[in-house]
Motif scaffolding. Sequence first.
Motif, PDB file in Angstrom:
ATOM      1  N   VAL A 222       0.861  -1.189   0.000  1.00  0.00           N
ATOM      2  CA  VAL A 222       0.000   0.000   0.000  1.00  0.00           C
ATOM      3  C   VAL A 222       0.894   1.235   0.000  1.00  0.00           C
ATOM      4  O   VAL A 222       1.863   1.319   0.764  1.00  0.00           O
ATOM      5  N   GLU A 223       0.572   2.196  -0.868  1.00  0.00           N
ATOM      6  CA  GLU A 223       1.365   3.429  -0.953  1.00  0.00           C
ATOM      7  C   GLU A 223       0.679   4.546  -0.173  1.00  0.00           C
ATOM      8  O   GLU A 223      -0.528   4.766  -0.321  1.00  0.00           O
ATOM      9  N   PHE A 224       1.449   5.253   0.658  1.00  0.00           N
ATOM     10  CA  PHE A 224       0.960   6.412   1.382  1.00  0.00           C
ATOM     11  C   PHE A 224       1.683   7.642   0.822  1.00  0.00           C
ATOM     12  O   PHE A 224       2.912   7.746   0.952  1.00  0.00           O
ATOM     13  N   LEU A 225       0.936   8.535   0.198  1.00  0.00           N
ATOM     14  CA  LEU A 225       1.549   9.680  -0.477  1.00  0.00           C
ATOM     15  C   LEU A 225       1.121  10.994   0.170  1.00  0.00           C
ATOM     16  O   LEU A 225      -0.048  11.173   0.529  1.00  0.00           O
ATOM     17  N   LYS A 226       2.081  11.904   0.316  1.00  0.00           N
ATOM     18  CA  LYS A 226       1.759  13.245   0.810  1.00  0.00           C
ATOM     19  C   LYS A 226       1.302  14.140  -0.334  1.00  0.00           C
ATOM     20  O   LYS A 226       0.505  15.051  -0.158  1.00  0.00           O
TER      21      LYS A 226
ATOM     22  N   HIS B 180      -5.953  -5.211  -6.290  1.00  0.00           N
ATOM     23  CA  HIS B 180      -4.516  -5.367  -6.520  1.00  0.00           C
ATOM     24  C   HIS B 180      -3.680  -4.178  -6.053  1.00  0.00           C
ATOM     25  O   HIS B 180      -2.562  -4.366  -5.582  1.00  0.00           O
ATOM     26  N   LYS B 181      -4.208  -2.961  -6.206  1.00  0.00           N
ATOM     27  CA  LYS B 181      -3.397  -1.765  -5.943  1.00  0.00           C
ATOM     28  C   LYS B 181      -4.179  -0.768  -5.097  1.00  0.00           C
ATOM     29  O   LYS B 181      -5.370  -0.547  -5.332  1.00  0.00           O
ATOM     30  N   LEU B 182      -3.461  -0.142  -4.143  1.00  0.00           N
ATOM     31  CA  LEU B 182      -4.089   0.842  -3.269  1.00  0.00           C
ATOM     32  C   LEU B 182      -3.112   1.967  -2.966  1.00  0.00           C
ATOM     33  O   LEU B 182      -1.986   1.733  -2.515  1.00  0.00           O
ATOM     34  N   VAL B 183      -3.569   3.198  -3.236  1.00  0.00           N
ATOM     35  CA  VAL B 183      -2.813   4.403  -2.889  1.00  0.00           C
ATOM     36  C   VAL B 183      -3.679   5.248  -1.967  1.00  0.00           C
ATOM     37  O   VAL B 183      -4.860   5.482  -2.250  1.00  0.00           O
ATOM     38  N   ILE B 184      -3.100   5.688  -0.853  1.00  0.00           N
ATOM     39  CA  ILE B 184      -3.824   6.517   0.109  1.00  0.00           C
ATOM     40  C   ILE B 184      -3.064   7.833   0.274  1.00  0.00           C
ATOM     41  O   ILE B 184      -1.883   7.832   0.644  1.00  0.00           O
ATOM     42  N   TYR B 185      -3.743   8.925  -0.022  1.00  0.00           N
ATOM     43  CA  TYR B 185      -3.109  10.235   0.117  1.00  0.00           C
ATOM     44  C   TYR B 185      -3.183  10.697   1.568  1.00  0.00           C
ATOM     45  O   TYR B 185      -4.131  10.387   2.293  1.00  0.00           O
ATOM     46  N   GLU B 186      -2.186  11.444   1.994  1.00  0.00           N
ATOM     47  CA  GLU B 186      -2.082  11.902   3.378  1.00  0.00           C
ATOM     48  C   GLU B 186      -3.362  12.596   3.811  1.00  0.00           C
ATOM     49  O   GLU B 186      -3.957  13.371   3.075  1.00  0.00           O
ATOM     50  N   GLY B 187      -3.782  12.290   5.016  1.00  0.00           N
ATOM     51  CA  GLY B 187      -5.043  12.828   5.526  1.00  0.00           C
ATOM     52  C   GLY B 187      -6.097  11.744   5.576  1.00  0.00           C
ATOM     53  O   GLY B 187      -7.070  11.837   6.314  1.00  0.00           O
ATOM     54  N   ALA B 188      -5.873  10.679   4.800  1.00  0.00           N
ATOM     55  CA  ALA B 188      -6.841   9.592   4.796  1.00  0.00           C
ATOM     56  C   ALA B 188      -6.613   8.621   5.945  1.00  0.00           C
ATOM     57  O   ALA B 188      -7.431   7.758   6.191  1.00  0.00           O
TER      58      ALA B 188
END
Length: 702
Positions: free
Chosen positions: A596-600, A693-701
């Motif tokens: 899982v990707e955590f992006l700012k 298959h793929k998950l990206v979570i932006y900061e704040g989530a």
Amino acid sequence: MKTEEAYLQDVLKHLRDTLPGLEAQKGEVDGDVAYGLKHYNDLNPEQFNALLLNLSTQGALSQRLAQSRFALQKPYFARVDFTPEEEAEEVHYIGKMTLLRDTSLLITDWRAPVATLYYEGRIGQAAYDCPDGNISGEITLKRQIQIENGKLINFTDIDITTSDDFLQAALGASKDRRLKDIVTTIQAEQNKIIRAPLFKNLIVQGAAGSGKTTIALHRIAYLLYNYEKNLQAKHVMILAPNRFFLSYISEVLPDLGVEQVTQTTFADFVQTCLEKKLKIIPATKAAKLKGSLNFFKAIKRYCAHIEKECLPSTGFIVEGYEIFTHEAIIELYINTYKYLPTDKRVKEIEKHLSNTLQREIPKIINGLEADYDRRRAEYKQQMPDGEKRRALIIALLDERDQILKTIKIKAKSQLKKYLRAFKLQSPLAYYQALFADVRLLEEVCQGLYTDRACALMVQETKKGLLEPDDLPPLLWMQAKLFGFENMPEIKHIVIDEAQDCSLFQLAALKEALRNASFTILGDLHQGILAPRGITNWADAAKIFPDIGEPLMLRQSYRTTVEIMDVANQVIKKLYGEGEEPAVPLAVPVIRHGDPVEFLKSGSIKDTIAKWREEGCRSIAVIGRSKEDCQVLQESLSAPLISESAEEYEGGLIIVPAHLVKGLEFDGVIITGEYSDEPYDIKLLYIAMTRALHKLVIYEGAV
């Protein structure tokens, strides 16, 4: 390999040989139906019956043709060899249809009892239940067979069907615009639910990705196959959270050979039952009060009040003669016809009184005539003949004739007038009247709600406008007061995402569909309509005392281990340190993928482009709220899904988190600010567990 190749070619040859005959037969029946419709005469019962028969035959042939054409591409997917005790070995090739050649069974339908051996049995001793009883024996072979476009690709011999290559391949495939069937990969725990008896009510607690919806749809196909004498597709109803969800699941049943099942939402179902279009506004502060079983008890009291109020205050009297006593009317209304809706009771009482009137009027007339004959005889005995006596007798006879005429003429009209006292208003009129009279509301809510709670309900209930939690009372009142004239008989109902139903909603459905069995599916960890939703399955079991403990689906087949591990960490925030979860956490099938990707920060467009290059066919950008999604749409120019959306077209969509329950996508991008409040925790968990298959979570989530 040669044996399997030879068998496949034999089956395909038989399909090709029989297909022209099926097509010719279908064409002939199509012609008969077209002729019957063009020359239809509703005064000719023989023609009507012939048309009905041809329509039924047409439907069966259409289904058979569709199955045969599909089977030319993929006739079966598994094989199981089984030797019943003291009998010869049986070889069953399992597919989506039954295929016979003379008396030989070429393909066994996956819904047949013997197919349980494939889904649940292991090599060695095994048994299955069928109409002839329990059949014991030995499984000597279980084989998964991969066929594509009529060509044998591969086969694998197995023992169990949990984490094998066949399942992994299915789970690892890209997702398109619709939910698909899982007949090739049904697991043992799923199979037990699918094959539960028709008239057994079930509650299924299923973790995110456990296949609840798919299992429910396969259960419908199974029930229609195995209970065909008692159950038709028109007798089954699916209740889903919204029309968008219905669009998403729309292809599963047709793929399983099932048509004409009613698929609807609760709001649409209620409006159909009431035969009235209602204006529904978002839930108000009174939702928790109205959705509870206490409000259900209050509405039951109110209906009893309505029944009492519409009773006449006297018996049925015609010109001073009591045809039917008040006590007798009450006995009919309260006890004799208690099993009927109130309106139907009145109609039965009308029949009863009408029949009594026909019997009693002649008796009354005879009695009156005898009484006047007696009085005339008294005049003759007591008075000498003369003008005075003749005048009295003439007046007496005129009085008699007038009374007899009045009774004969007025009896029926007085009956109609008497019955008008029973006249009922519509459920909506009664419901609105309840909130227009605070004292009446407090009376029916006594011991259930405080006066303050009653005042809140009155304040939040706007005349002419209804919130979702006003619909269960209206449905229950319609069922109790009037019943349903034109509603098709429903024998089985599937309720999906049931954790977001109110308890009153379940109670109203049970009252409206008295002869139906229920399959209720949900996940308490995805319940975002608390406090009016269901927070404990034991509360739902109070409405269905025979339902037993919830059946548990712990295994999650949707998401990778990496995604589910993070999602489980989120849902654990609902509980204190060392506290046991209310329901089991999801256990993912061992399928690994990207972390899982955590992006700012970063470009959502770039992520989408990259995923598309990697083969993702369905991508959801999930915002916390509708407002978040509107902002996203300005930059992404993708379809924005709202509460009113009815079609799921696949590809890239923007959707608020509360609308994605039950859906799944190759890739998910989550944006928005989520707190540590239970609502936000569950909302985020729902959004995360949509990803295959793929998950990206932006900061704040998080």
